[in-house]
Design an enzyme around this catalytic site. Sequence first.
Site, mmCIF file in Angstrom:
data_model
loop_
_atom_site.group_PDB
_atom_site.id
_atom_site.type_symbol
_atom_site.label_atom_id
_atom_site.label_comp_id
_atom_site.label_asym_id
_atom_site.label_seq_id
_atom_site.Cartn_x
_atom_site.Cartn_y
_atom_site.Cartn_z
ATOM 1 N N ASN A 99 -24.110 58.293 111.337
ATOM 2 C CA ASN A 99 -24.167 58.256 112.786
ATOM 3 C C ASN A 99 -23.682 56.879 113.255
ATOM 4 O OD1 ASN A 99 -24.867 58.813 115.529
ATOM 5 N ND2 ASN A 99 -26.521 60.147 114.815
ATOM 6 N N HIS A 136 -29.176 36.151 99.215
ATOM 7 C CA HIS A 136 -28.809 34.738 99.200
ATOM 8 C C HIS A 136 -29.776 33.961 98.321
ATOM 9 C CE1 HIS A 136 -25.859 35.423 102.321
ATOM 10 N NE2 HIS A 136 -26.754 36.202 102.911
ATOM 11 N N GLY A 145 -32.803 56.772 111.786
ATOM 12 C CA GLY A 145 -32.190 55.687 112.542
ATOM 13 C C GLY A 145 -32.913 54.360 112.381
ATOM 14 N N THR A 184 -37.614 48.611 100.204
ATOM 15 C CA THR A 184 -37.509 47.480 99.278
ATOM 16 C C THR A 184 -37.638 47.904 97.825
ATOM 17 O OG1 THR A 184 -39.880 47.023 99.415
ATOM 18 C CG2 THR A 184 -38.452 45.898 101.011
ATOM 19 N N LYS A 185 -38.072 49.161 97.606
ATOM 20 C CA LYS A 185 -38.280 49.690 96.252
ATOM 21 C C LYS A 185 -37.705 51.086 96.158
ATOM 22 C CE LYS A 185 -42.390 46.979 95.519
ATOM 23 N NZ LYS A 185 -43.793 46.894 95.349
ATOM 24 N N ARG A 189 -43.415 52.979 102.447
ATOM 25 C CA ARG A 189 -44.373 53.533 101.498
ATOM 26 C C ARG A 189 -44.360 55.045 101.625
ATOM 27 N NH1 ARG A 189 -46.051 49.985 104.281
ATOM 28 N NH2 ARG A 189 -47.844 48.853 104.773
#
Length: 185
Positions: A85, A115, A142, A165-166, A180
Amino acid sequence: MGQSEREKMAAGEWYCCIDPELDALRALAREAVHQHNTMSPGQRGDIGPALSALFAGVAEGVFIEAPFHCTYGMNISLGSHVYFNAGCTILDTAPVRIGEGSMLGPGVHIYCAEHHKDLTQRRAGLEIAWPVEIGRDVWIGGGAIILGGVTIGDGAIVGAGAVVTKDVAAGATVIGNPARALVAR
């Protein structure tokens, strides 16, 4: 002779992003992205030709709404019938593979680059790139953000605004920041 910064980036090693070869590759991507984003939908079709040529792989039926942004494009592979989208961004310093039938909602961002944590190294442009793998028939809501090194399994759902993140298991639904698994009530 040592490896180029591009070779280090491709090998998943620390590399300097302030580099003439990488600058040139980013310039090519900016031009392809600009063409995709400024062509009329009738001219562009489902995906602008310059953008399609830039990507590592584009199967049939891929549709990318404008505006879209990517860093290099050369690291992006899309399965058949993938849909982006408007407003999606992929910072593809590492391979990003998205399986067939997957859908990304508006404003989904994928960030492969990390970084350096040391200030001096970060100022010098040192970063490392982590791949992202998104399975088949995944739905990403979204505004979700997918960080480098993440794999999202087939049929998973990522809720709007989630920060992933996992890894996400196949068929799982994740929400929140950090994302989660959604627990049924």
